[in-house]
Design an enzyme around this catalytic site. Structure first.
Site, PDB file in Angstrom:
ATOM      1  N   VAL A 127     -33.299 -27.690 -17.891  1.00 24.90           N
ATOM      2  CA  VAL A 127     -33.472 -27.789 -16.441  1.00 24.90           C
ATOM      3  C   VAL A 127     -32.870 -29.084 -15.916  1.00 24.90           C
ATOM      4  CG1 VAL A 127     -35.200 -28.065 -14.619  1.00 24.90           C
ATOM      5  CG2 VAL A 127     -35.480 -26.278 -16.347  1.00 24.90           C
ATOM      6  N   ASP A 128     -33.136 -30.182 -16.608  1.00 24.02           N
ATOM      7  CA  ASP A 128     -32.581 -31.479 -16.209  1.00 24.02           C
ATOM      8  C   ASP A 128     -31.061 -31.477 -16.318  1.00 24.02           C
ATOM      9  OD1 ASP A 128     -34.809 -32.952 -15.406  1.00 24.02           O
ATOM     10  OD2 ASP A 128     -35.319 -33.514 -17.443  1.00 24.02           O
ATOM     11  N   VAL A 129     -30.544 -30.910 -17.383  1.00 25.88           N
ATOM     12  CA  VAL A 129     -29.093 -30.886 -17.581  1.00 25.88           C
ATOM     13  C   VAL A 129     -28.415 -30.067 -16.476  1.00 25.88           C
ATOM     14  CG1 VAL A 129     -27.235 -30.105 -19.098  1.00 25.88           C
ATOM     15  CG2 VAL A 129     -29.236 -31.250 -20.071  1.00 25.88           C
TER      16      VAL A 129
END
Length: 365
Positions: A169-171
């Site tokens: 999700v962060d990536v």
């Protein structure tokens, strides 16, 4: 020639992964990035480990902070707030992920900054947006994998939801942030305006659900976890060979004919498998036949056999094997700066290559 973002200066107030990943990619493209951290403590990920490298640095921190200069500021102090303001006034871009109202608390809100620097690109990353309700929700990758629906389609079945093995999700959000910042810089070049670019983890993940999200919003189908199978293609999954698991990815009807020709000619005459739609509808019967066949020979045998007729098949590598594969096909996937190794930027340019100038910054304390 110089990298494409040479001359762009970025103040990076982001922490952990989404923001730092975005700013590292921009730094690789030539931007000057100044990473602002808390004195002595620094980014949270400096303490995330093991593993640590030979010098005791968190490999997590090292993974997303290459090519950045370091600056330690205590934003609770007025003098450091002024130092931060002076830095931002000299920058083209500021990136932050303090959450709704976070920068305002330190007298560094968007309205003030854009007033001082009308051409500033202000990129704000949050978990769920900026509404009152969104501000109450914690924006952590694992929670977002669950709350976004991603975990519901990941895992062996509906009763065993699973996270992806990296903070995806962060990536994904970091990549969207790069796109937004580059587009805003382009608009500034054309129209002479600065603006606010907002990203949130939930919207980024919903966008990245692509066909699975479309299944719901366009057909009312709520997707579910299917292990290593594909909801709309068959055979397209992991199978057990005699010695280990391997992957088969048959993406079209012509491919299936060639696949069946080297696996079992009986499959070609079976009307249940004549089209992809029928193969999906009769997946269990198809898999039952394939499982028996594949169990008779090794994975390497099947991979090489299918390669001869250009049918996608491959091994399930560990991380070391994946890097070995990259090297074997001529990719330079690891770079080293001042003794610190990291994964190479995947973008290549024919005339303005990325640069690796700086190792991740150390805290002065």
């Amino acid at each position: 020639m110089k990298p494409p973002l040479t001359g762009i200066k970025i103040a990076d107030f982001s922490r952990v992964l989404a923001g730092p990943y975005a700013t590292m990619l921009l730094a690789d493209l030539g931007a000057q990035v100044i990473k602002v951290e808390r004195p002595l403590v620094g980014d949270d990920t400096r303490g995330w480990g093991p593993p640590f490298d030979k010098d005791g640095n968190s490999t997590y921190f090292l993974s997303v902070n290459r090519n950045k200069e370091g600056l330690e500021l205590d934003l609770a102090e007025e003098s450091d707030q002024q130092a931060a303001l002076d830095l931002i006034n000299s920058c083209d871009v500021v990136v932050e992920n303090f959450g709704p109202g976070g920068m305002e608390k330190y007298n560094l809100g968007y309205s003030k900054l854009i007033g001082n620097n009308p051409k500033l690109i202000y990129c704000s990353i949050s978990g769920f947006g900026t509404s009152e309700k969104a501000a109450l929700l914690p924006g952590y990758d694992l929670l977002l994998q669950g709350m976004s629906g991603l975990m519901s389609i990941t895992g062996s079945d509906e009763s065993n939801p699973s996270k992806v093995g990296v903070a995806l999700v962060d990536v994904i959000t970091g990549l969207h942030a790069v796109v937004g910042i580059l587009a805003a810089l382009r608009a500034r070049d054309e129209q002479g305006i600065g603006q606010k670019v907002e990203l949130n983890l939930l919207s980024s993940t919903l966008s990245a659900l692509v066909n699975q999200a479309s299944a719901y919003i366009s057909a009312g189908v709520i997707p579910k976890a299917m292990g290593n199978a594909h909801p709309s293609i068959a055979p397209y999954q992991v199978f057990d060979a005699k010695d280990k698991k391997f992957i088969v990815a048959v993406g079209s009807d012509p491919q299936f004919v060639k696949f069946a020709g080297v696996i079992s000619s009986d499959l070609i005459g079976d009307k249940r498998f004549a089209t992809n739609q029928l193969r999906v509808e009769n997946r269990d019967e198809l898999n039952s036949k394939l499982s028996v066949i594949f169990s008779t020979k090794t994975a390497d045998h099947w991979i090489s056999t299918l390669a001869k007729v250009n049918i996608p098949a491959g091994a399930i590598n560990n991380i070391k094997e994946a890097f070995d594969l990259a090297q074997s096909v001529g990719l330079k996937s690891v770079v080293e700066v001042d003794g610190v190794k990291s994964v190479a930027n995947p973008i290549t340019f024919s005339k303005t290559p990325v640069e690796y100038r700086l190792a991740p910054p150390n805290l002065k304390g």
